[in-house]
Design an enzyme around this catalytic site. Sequence first.
Site, mmCIF file in Angstrom:
data_model
loop_
_atom_site.group_PDB
_atom_site.id
_atom_site.type_symbol
_atom_site.label_atom_id
_atom_site.label_comp_id
_atom_site.label_asym_id
_atom_site.label_seq_id
_atom_site.Cartn_x
_atom_site.Cartn_y
_atom_site.Cartn_z
ATOM 1 N N GLU A 1 -3.577 -13.630 59.273
ATOM 2 C CA GLU A 1 -2.288 -13.544 59.960
ATOM 3 C C GLU A 1 -2.069 -12.189 60.598
ATOM 4 O O GLU A 1 -1.580 -12.083 61.731
ATOM 5 C CB GLU A 1 -1.150 -13.849 58.974
ATOM 6 N N HIS B 1 -3.897 -11.675 63.882
ATOM 7 C CA HIS B 1 -3.227 -12.189 65.078
ATOM 8 C C HIS B 1 -2.373 -11.108 65.729
ATOM 9 O O HIS B 1 -2.311 -10.993 66.952
ATOM 10 C CB HIS B 1 -2.343 -13.386 64.719
#
Length: 455
Positions: A263, A266
């Site tokens: 995550e 990203h």
Amino acid sequence: MFRVLNRNGMFGNYQRFVLPVRSVCNLSGIKLSCGVRIDRCVTKRASLNNANVALQSGGFRDASELQRKLFHVTASRQALPPLVIVILRPLSRIAAVLFGRRLRKWWRALPPEKKQDLILRLKKRKMTLLASGAVVSAGVLWYYLSHLEKDPITGRTRFIAISPEQLLQIAQIELAMQMELHKDNFLPPAHPAYERVVNVANRLIKSNKEIPHLQHTKWRVTVVNEPTITNAFVLPTGHIFVFTGILNMCTNDDQLCAILSHEISHVLLSHMAEQFSSLHLMDILVMVPLVFIWAVLPQVAALITHWLSGFFSEVLFRLPYSRALEVEADLIGLQLTAKACYDVREASVFWAKMSATDSPLEWLSTHPSSETRQLILDTLMPTAIQLRDQCKCPSLPLVDPRTLRVTVPNKSVLVYKNTEGCGVCGVLNAVLVFHGAPLCKKLGSEKMLMGHCET
């Protein structure tokens, strides 16, 4: 951002309205061992001695605190408010459809002699029309080339037309939506689940301190008590959202670190800005084809053609591109996990569990199947373990967790090493994941969840 399993969940609005993907990605040059690229990035962009390190004791703040203005490493651009861009997108498509229908009605109402006269005039001015089209095309090409940027971590060139201010404003909109949506289900900072996420995130960020973006961002953790949602995501504002559904799926902190690393990757790779920029460019490119479809074809035929064009652009372009970005985040996330001295092999085990509940139609998904992700991670595992050793991490446990049985709700999944050899292809020590009897990857069976042979 990334949705682990809850493809139809509440975070779907984020994908549909903020992050549609509209660009082509070539990941062939990306390698896991990009520590050298990161070191170059540090040399070019910042010095740790002068960095304002955001992660300190107590660096994670309560999720309800408003986000302050973040550090920017690139010059800001003048930009329209993001709400205007979001609203203009559907309106521009509607305007193209209405203009096309209006043009068709106008043409059909013209007398035959006027139609012929107009055609003759257009033929006489065809060079002017061609020149005008060339100028417009050159303008679009210039706009695209002038907004190409090279990612400092992967070295990949991507199209970024959104300013840092726009990106943060869009992220703030999504943050407000998520805070309002889950405000009654936040776990307090003293909760063990909250402390678990904070401890893993702190270790992850401190171990990758050579990346300026990680240190300049004020990270905040929010744990949402939603056992039915197997989801996690990180916003560019630094807000880390973890739902208890996926937290319960993480057997240990090694698997949790793999999710958080993905995550955070990203954000480090600016995928949100890249996706939004690609959407903006695609909206420009489809205007003329949409007008042509609705101006030339009858209403029913235009409606079908419009739907088919959208479907094929989704399946052949947007979805593969989205899956490519997910793979890129997996690659960088695996490196972050290795440098944090977690057991990188647990990332493969996690996706073995997730594959038990995967959708069989990967080509209709924004994310690669868990089987595909597991295969990619296992292919990169030797390099990740080597990077981990270079960081002088403690030795990995002798027992490879990929060879042990793992459990998921209502499923029995085994990561199995067939020491006797495969009866079909003869490969020894074939690592397989299966629900029933061991299967070789060369069988191509749908029951096999991993498909990786390790001799």
